[in-house]
Design a protein around this motif. Structure first.
Motif, PDB file in Angstrom:
ATOM      1  N   UNK A   1      -0.127   4.321 -16.061  1.00 22.27           N
ATOM      2  CA  UNK A   1      -0.259   3.915 -14.903  1.00 22.27           C
ATOM      3  C   UNK A   1       0.777   3.503 -13.997  1.00 22.27           C
ATOM      4  N   UNK A   2       0.704   3.454 -12.753  1.00 26.23           N
ATOM      5  CA  UNK A   2       1.542   2.793 -11.811  1.00 26.23           C
ATOM      6  C   UNK A   2       0.665   2.588 -10.600  1.00 26.23           C
ATOM      7  N   UNK A   3       0.922   1.330  -9.987  1.00 30.19           N
ATOM      8  CA  UNK A   3       0.105   0.714  -8.642  1.00 30.19           C
ATOM      9  C   UNK A   3       1.061   0.013  -7.787  1.00 30.19           C
ATOM     10  N   UNK A   4       0.537   0.152  -6.532  1.00 28.29           N
ATOM     11  CA  UNK A   4       1.008  -0.657  -5.508  1.00 28.29           C
ATOM     12  C   UNK A   4      -0.032  -1.775  -5.338  1.00 28.29           C
ATOM     13  N   UNK A   5       0.549  -3.166  -4.757  1.00 25.68           N
ATOM     14  CA  UNK A   5      -0.403  -4.324  -4.769  1.00 25.68           C
ATOM     15  C   UNK A   5       0.207  -4.978  -3.646  1.00 25.68           C
ATOM     16  N   UNK A   6      -0.761  -5.594  -2.915  1.00 25.87           N
ATOM     17  CA  UNK A   6      -0.207  -6.179  -1.549  1.00 25.87           C
ATOM     18  C   UNK A   6      -0.499  -7.825  -2.041  1.00 25.87           C
ATOM     19  N   UNK A   7       0.412  -8.638  -1.680  1.00 25.54           N
ATOM     20  CA  UNK A   7       0.259 -10.115  -2.004  1.00 25.54           C
ATOM     21  C   UNK A   7      -0.288 -10.856  -0.620  1.00 25.54           C
ATOM     22  N   UNK A   8      -1.631 -11.072  -0.464  1.00 21.24           N
ATOM     23  CA  UNK A   8      -2.073 -11.596   0.856  1.00 21.24           C
ATOM     24  C   UNK A   8      -1.569 -13.217   1.200  1.00 21.24           C
TER      25      UNK A   8
ATOM     26  N   UNK B   1       9.187  -0.406  11.402  1.00 21.54           N
ATOM     27  CA  UNK B   1       9.889  -1.683  11.518  1.00 21.54           C
ATOM     28  C   UNK B   1       8.931  -2.914  10.520  1.00 21.54           C
ATOM     29  N   UNK B   2       8.050  -2.114   9.916  1.00 20.00           N
ATOM     30  CA  UNK B   2       7.012  -2.950   8.935  1.00 20.00           C
ATOM     31  C   UNK B   2       7.777  -3.723   7.717  1.00 20.00           C
ATOM     32  N   UNK B   3       7.438  -5.080   7.613  1.00 20.87           N
ATOM     33  CA  UNK B   3       7.733  -5.698   6.664  1.00 20.87           C
ATOM     34  C   UNK B   3       7.236  -5.429   5.153  1.00 20.87           C
ATOM     35  N   UNK B   4       7.808  -4.745   4.068  1.00 20.05           N
ATOM     36  CA  UNK B   4       7.091  -4.550   3.070  1.00 20.05           C
ATOM     37  C   UNK B   4       7.228  -5.359   1.817  1.00 20.05           C
ATOM     38  N   UNK B   5       8.002  -6.582   2.194  1.00 15.51           N
ATOM     39  CA  UNK B   5       8.362  -7.458   0.992  1.00 15.51           C
ATOM     40  C   UNK B   5       7.152  -8.076   0.438  1.00 15.51           C
ATOM     41  N   UNK B   6       5.765  -8.173   0.973  1.00 19.48           N
ATOM     42  CA  UNK B   6       4.874  -8.527   0.377  1.00 19.48           C
ATOM     43  C   UNK B   6       4.125  -7.509  -0.787  1.00 19.48           C
ATOM     44  N   UNK B   7       4.522  -6.288  -0.792  1.00 22.74           N
ATOM     45  CA  UNK B   7       3.948  -5.222  -1.403  1.00 22.74           C
ATOM     46  C   UNK B   7       4.692  -5.229  -2.671  1.00 22.74           C
ATOM     47  N   UNK B   8       4.221  -4.993  -3.712  1.00 23.12           N
ATOM     48  CA  UNK B   8       4.823  -4.896  -5.088  1.00 23.12           C
ATOM     49  C   UNK B   8       4.423  -3.801  -5.908  1.00 23.12           C
TER      50      UNK B   8
END
Length: 79
Positions: free
Chosen positions: A68-75, A24-31
């Protein structure tokens, strides 16, 4: 001073969980950021699997000088 405390904390820790995903994790801040920002053709995706793990997957392409491809978290949450 707070940066020094953080640095000391990070140096003294052998392991640390940054994110504890579940189904149920919210992943909306991951990009995802791919090389398409500079003309490449790679693509990545981020999802939660059925077991509740965060999964980063995709294809990296060397076409058009990409690679390249990366995943980034918006704190800081988007407004």
């Amino acid at each position: 001073m707070k940066h020094l405390i953080l640095l000391i904390f990070l140096i003294t820790q052998t392991s640390m969980t940054l994110f504890n995903f579940d189904s149920k994790s919210d992943i909306s801040n991951w990009r995802i950021v791919d090389d398409v920002v500079m003309g490449g053709r790679s693509n990545g995706a981020f999802k939660i699997n059925d077991s509740g793990n965060g999964i980063f997957l995709g294809d990296v392409s060397l076409e058009n000088n990409g690679g390249f491809s990366m995943v980034q978290y918006g704190f800081i949450p988007k407004k």
